[in-house]
Enzyme design. Structure first.
Site, PDB file in Angstrom:
ATOM      1  N   ARG A 103       0.577   3.984  -2.661  1.00  0.00           N
ATOM      2  CA  ARG A 103       0.117   5.350  -2.347  1.00  0.00           C
ATOM      3  C   ARG A 103       0.987   6.401  -3.020  1.00  0.00           C
ATOM      4  NH1 ARG A 103      -2.257   4.677   3.879  1.00  0.00           N
ATOM      5  NH2 ARG A 103      -4.158   3.662   3.120  1.00  0.00           N
TER       6      ARG A 103
ATOM      7  N   MET B 173       0.818  -1.205   0.000  1.00  0.00           N
ATOM      8  CA  MET B 173       0.000   0.000   0.000  1.00  0.00           C
ATOM      9  C   MET B 173       0.857   1.261   0.000  1.00  0.00           C
ATOM     10  SD  MET B 173      -3.354  -0.194  -0.055  1.00  0.00           S
ATOM     11  CE  MET B 173      -4.329   0.782   1.087  1.00  0.00           C
TER      12      MET B 173
ATOM     13  N   TYR C  43      -9.091   6.097  -4.282  1.00  0.00           N
ATOM     14  CA  TYR C  43      -8.599   4.732  -4.016  1.00  0.00           C
ATOM     15  C   TYR C  43      -7.258   4.704  -3.284  1.00  0.00           C
ATOM     16  CZ  TYR C  43      -6.377   4.527  -8.835  1.00  0.00           C
ATOM     17  OH  TYR C  43      -5.669   4.715  -9.980  1.00  0.00           O
ATOM     18  N   GLU C  44      -6.891   3.515  -2.833  1.00  0.00           N
ATOM     19  CA  GLU C  44      -5.715   3.309  -1.955  1.00  0.00           C
ATOM     20  C   GLU C  44      -5.809   4.155  -0.692  1.00  0.00           C
ATOM     21  OE1 GLU C  44      -3.898   0.884  -2.585  1.00  0.00           O
ATOM     22  OE2 GLU C  44      -4.151   0.590  -4.729  1.00  0.00           O
ATOM     23  N   GLY C  45      -6.993   4.275  -0.153  1.00  0.00           N
ATOM     24  CA  GLY C  45      -7.208   5.118   1.023  1.00  0.00           C
ATOM     25  C   GLY C  45      -7.615   6.498   0.577  1.00  0.00           C
TER      26      GLY C  45
END
Lengths: 589, 589
Positions: free
Chosen positions: A296, A292, A436-438
């Site tokens: 990110r 991640m 996305y990705e947090g």
């Protein structure tokens, strides 16, 4: 419509003049041979591939989209061929570990390549990007057997990767996920569950697809501590490395999305799919965060790349589009780039993009230092900066990228709302990078709630000290003094604000109330620092062209006078605290 | 997915408690019978129509889009029936002139209805909206014969209207247009040319379509002074009012757009279409601006309506979606509306929307006063405010509407990126409102370059004085004192900034450099004024519910502490002037 032009001159300037790339890399074992000239020529080739092969597929890919028929995904015309050409040219393994066939080049190159990929074709770029995320997780947490079996073909790009994390009721809060994995007694597991929003979940490029799936073991506790990570390939792999039986997983449907239409975002059903544990049981989130964090940064760079491409197109259009009169009252229509308000939109995008690229490269260099430097203290120092800047790069670059795409579309007027212009696609595609990705809200909470308090608050203090030292050490030409002074002031305010927030550390509402505004403040100050650096180095440089000098100097002054002032408003808003946010009963919204 | 709920309680509060609607309307000839109760009950019915008939068609209409086959436009399933039901229920003529069959209700009602239309289905709302724009131009500038022939059926909605202004090389700069009109000797003209971006250019609802077309007479001078306005119906109209021959115009193609897919945006070919002059030769822009000004307010309200709908959906989702823990450390997931950062997104949208509605209603009331008040001075005074606020409503409401749509989509996380959620449609649809009827940059130039200097600068001064008097006259409860003080301070800064800009009046670059930031500043101060009014009146009201009081009080405080501080940054940015925008050579961008 003008085509995308890879920003090679700026890359060469950043590596060669701003960041002392040669000396920094020379100090890292394995990178002794790497220098700015090599990097620039590699990226020049990579840029050609992006501009000539991938960009022409971007709009047609958006129009055609992906299809799912009889369980098989079809990507838009040209994507499979382009992907195979990408792999054959060796672009998949640019920064990959040479032990498994990668070219072992620094992350700065990878990030600059990722930017160009994202400028040219975001949907395409996600295939290699997610593969690389999978590689990170396997390389750091997988068994030797899994590494030998999967890494070479993933690093070459022959096989692609996918990350299967989200479920319909478990997004930000992965602790709620319900997919299960049962041990089969031979070291493998049978995985059952449905995952949504799975980018690159399937493709028609050939090869295998390596899914990394979060699931719970039978005796796992509730919450995040009960989550483990598994590797489940689309095709089981025979001992000789050839593809065997089809694994028990299928694409339930393709998501119908606002953008990235050429990217097959899948609902994936795992119906007893055979998989292998990556890392320890119950430590799935830990392994996942390895990928991640890399992802990110990659997502931040996606926002940057879209901003770069959109700004380029808007500049080209604004030079050619004739409307309205000039300020000096001449007759006849003038190029709209002569109008102050159009300039403001273009310069905003440019000032944010150039500074973003610089911060991206700087962060990537810190990652390499953190991974390779001989001195443990230097490694840890760099590692801290990477942790601190990861949420900033992810959230600020994607917010700025979206804002740049919107402004660039605006320059086109009504023509920008028409699909043929390609401008609205940038807006639709950029929008996912903020989610996305947090989500960017989650990134901001990560920055304020987790990263600021690291090392008892010394991590952000160290970063601010580095900026201050740099500002003091830089020989600033007279035209830049106002910039340097403004950045120094904004930094001082940021430092005070950081102490104010650190003092409230324990209060989750206060952190949440400050988070997104604080992250933007932090990013703007970082950009200010880099504008002082870039403009000063350009002015002092013997190598930089006089055009580049004028450009950087003007942009630095624009940034300081037009964008940096936002920090004052953010400061005031943050200091008003959480009270006005939390007062209203949720039923009264 | 929760449905759209018309904001009737807020409407009733605004008309009944905040703006003294009854007394104001009672003073206007023709409106003596209108009061807040009547208005609220009319809008309650209208709201039902929007929520029950139009909103259910919004997403399907977006998915299906319009088609052009063999020269005929087909709107999405259900649109033609809904349109006929709309006409039958009499909604087309709500504020139309009773002389031609309209209901003659005040503009405040029209604007509130337009908001609901836009919340429910923007693509649909453009049909009656553009018809009304055409009615304005014909009513003010058309011959008696044209009025009698066209207005009754346009006001009833039986016939729709379209505005054919833009050409591919003439958008903002209409002086560049090349369409021609040749006199046929019988008082009619043959119009030739191609127009693009023509909303409601055709439909399949039946009836006629009345095109208002900008074109040049044979001997016309270059530039804007050579432009005339013509009425050209799709079907020629017989003397008995029945439809005759098909006029020589055709839909060349439908534009492929980012959003408003259910709206047939046409490329129109006029191949000798027969038309009649509206107003005097060479005064086409003058006639056009009559409809444009009404349309600009309508477009602002569109942004408001989309923001309202998007915010409602986001609030409903945030109450139900469970993710993450609460600040007090309880276990188990909580509704995301408990998280401070989610609240900030929701409250931002709400604070901007409620204030926008208030300013919209206030402006609409000024329009009615300008048109009907017995006292010439009062009329002129109100007319000035309408001129001043038109660009502010158009640009600020659509910018805020777009921002609210984006924030509301963000609340949905990944689910908001999926088309099924409906949230991304709001973003795509809202985007056009920032562009059409004059881009928001053009609005800002109109405000700074044309409206501020009106009455030698006394126009803005009068408006600021009105705000200051209102702030002083309002009995502010203790909890609101910080709000009132903050608004007073921001107003003082805005006044100084306005004088600063007035002093630079002659410099087009300075105006352009300030424009968009100044417009936002102006809007935020106006909103602050209305938050003080709304929250104070709610607190003092015997009629308002205690829930409404809490809501308005909280929102006013949120607005002052979280959004109003932006004005400080805008002030600083504007005062940096045009120099940093104009310095860079256009080749170096």
């Amino acid at each position: 419509m003008a085509g995308y032009i890879p920003p090679i001159e700026d890359v060469s300037f950043l590596l060669g003049e701003v960041f002392d790339f040669n000396a920094q890399m020379a100090a890292l074992p394995g990178f002794e041979e790497v220098d700015a000239d090599l990097a620039t020529s590699v990226l020049e080739e990579a840029g050609k591939f992006c501009a000539e092969v991938l960009e022409p597929l971007n709009r047609p890919g958006d129009e055609e989209g992906c299809r799912l028929e009889n369980g098989l995904v079809t990507t838009p015309k040209g994507f499979a061929d382009a992907y195979r050409a990408f792999v054959e040219a060796g672009w998949g393994g640019l920064s990959g570990d040479p032990e498994f066939g990668g070219q072992g080049l620094p992350r700065a190159l990878q990030i600059l390549f990722d930017e160009m990929l994202s400028s040219a074709n975001l949907s395409f770029g996600l295939f290699p990007g997610l593969t690389r995320g999978g590689v990170e997780a396997i390389a750091h947490h997988g068994s030797e057997e899994l590494k030998q079996k999967y890494l070479p073909k993933m690093i070459s790009g022959e096989w692609t990767g996918a990350m299967a994390l989200t479920e319909s009721s478990a997004g930000t809060d992965l602790g709620l996920l319900t997919s299960r994995a049962e041990p089969l007694g031979d070291g493998s597991y049978a995985i059952r569950g449905t995952k949504i929003f799975i980018s690159s979940g399937d493709q028609d490029f050939g090869g295998n697809i390596v899914h990394l799936v979060l699931a719970r073991l039978p005796d796992a506790p509730k919450g995040v501590k009960g989550i483990s990570l598994f590797l489940a390939p689309k095709f089981l792999v025979n001992d000789d490395g050839s593809l065997g039986e089809r694994n028990r997983m299928s694409v339930g449907s393709l998501e119908h999305k606002m953008g990235i239409h050429a990217q097959p975002t899948c609902v994936m059903n795992y119906d007893g799919a055979i998989g292998w544990l990556i890392g320890e049981p119950g430590r799935g989130l830990n392994a996942m965060f390895t990928m991640m964090n890399a992802e990110r940064l990659f997502v931040g760079i996606q926002g940057l790349g879209i901003g770069e491409a959109a700004n380029q197109k808007a500049v080209a259009y604004a030079r050619e589009r004739l409307q309205g009169r000039s300020a000096d009252g001449g007759c006849g229509p003038v190029p709209i780039i002569d109008h102050a308000d159009v300039r403001k939109m273009l310069l905003t995008g440019r000032a944010l993009t150039d500074a973003g690229r610089a911060l991206g490269v700087w962060t990537a260099m810190q990652m390499d230092i953190a991974a390779r430097h001989r001195d443990e203290t230097v490694r840890q120092n760099a590692n801290g900066f990477v942790a601190l800047l990861t949420p900033v790069v992810k959230a600020a670059f994607t917010d700025f990228g979206f804002e740049t795409a919107v402004l660039s579309q605006q320059v086109f007027g009504g023509h920008g709302y028409i699909r043929e212009s390609g401008m609205e696609q940038y807006v639709r595609d950029a929008r996912i990078t903020q989610i996305y990705e947090g989500t960017n809200g989650v990134q901001a909470m990560d920055l304020v709630g987790r990263k600021l308090p690291m090392e008892d608050g010394d991590l952000p203090r160290r970063f601010f000290k580095l900026i201050r030292r740099d500002l003091a050490a830089t020989a600033v030409p007279a035209e830049l003094e106002m910039v340097s002074a403004a950045v120094g002031e904004a930094l001082a305010r940021l430092e005070k604000l950081t102490e104010y927030l650190l003092a409230k550390d324990a209060d989750l509402d206060e952190a949440g109330a400050a988070a997104t505004d604080y992250l933007r403040f932090f990013a703007l100050v970082s950009f200010g620092w880099l504008w002082v650096l870039m403009a000063s180095k350009a002015t002092a440089s013997a190598g930089a062209s006089s055009l580049l000098k004028q450009r950087k100097l003007s942009l630095a002054r624009f940034f300081a006078s037009r964008l940096l002032p936002q920090t004052a408003a953010l400061d005031t808003a943050i200091r008003s605290g959480a009270a006005t946010l939390m007062a209203l009963d949720s039923e009264l919204f």
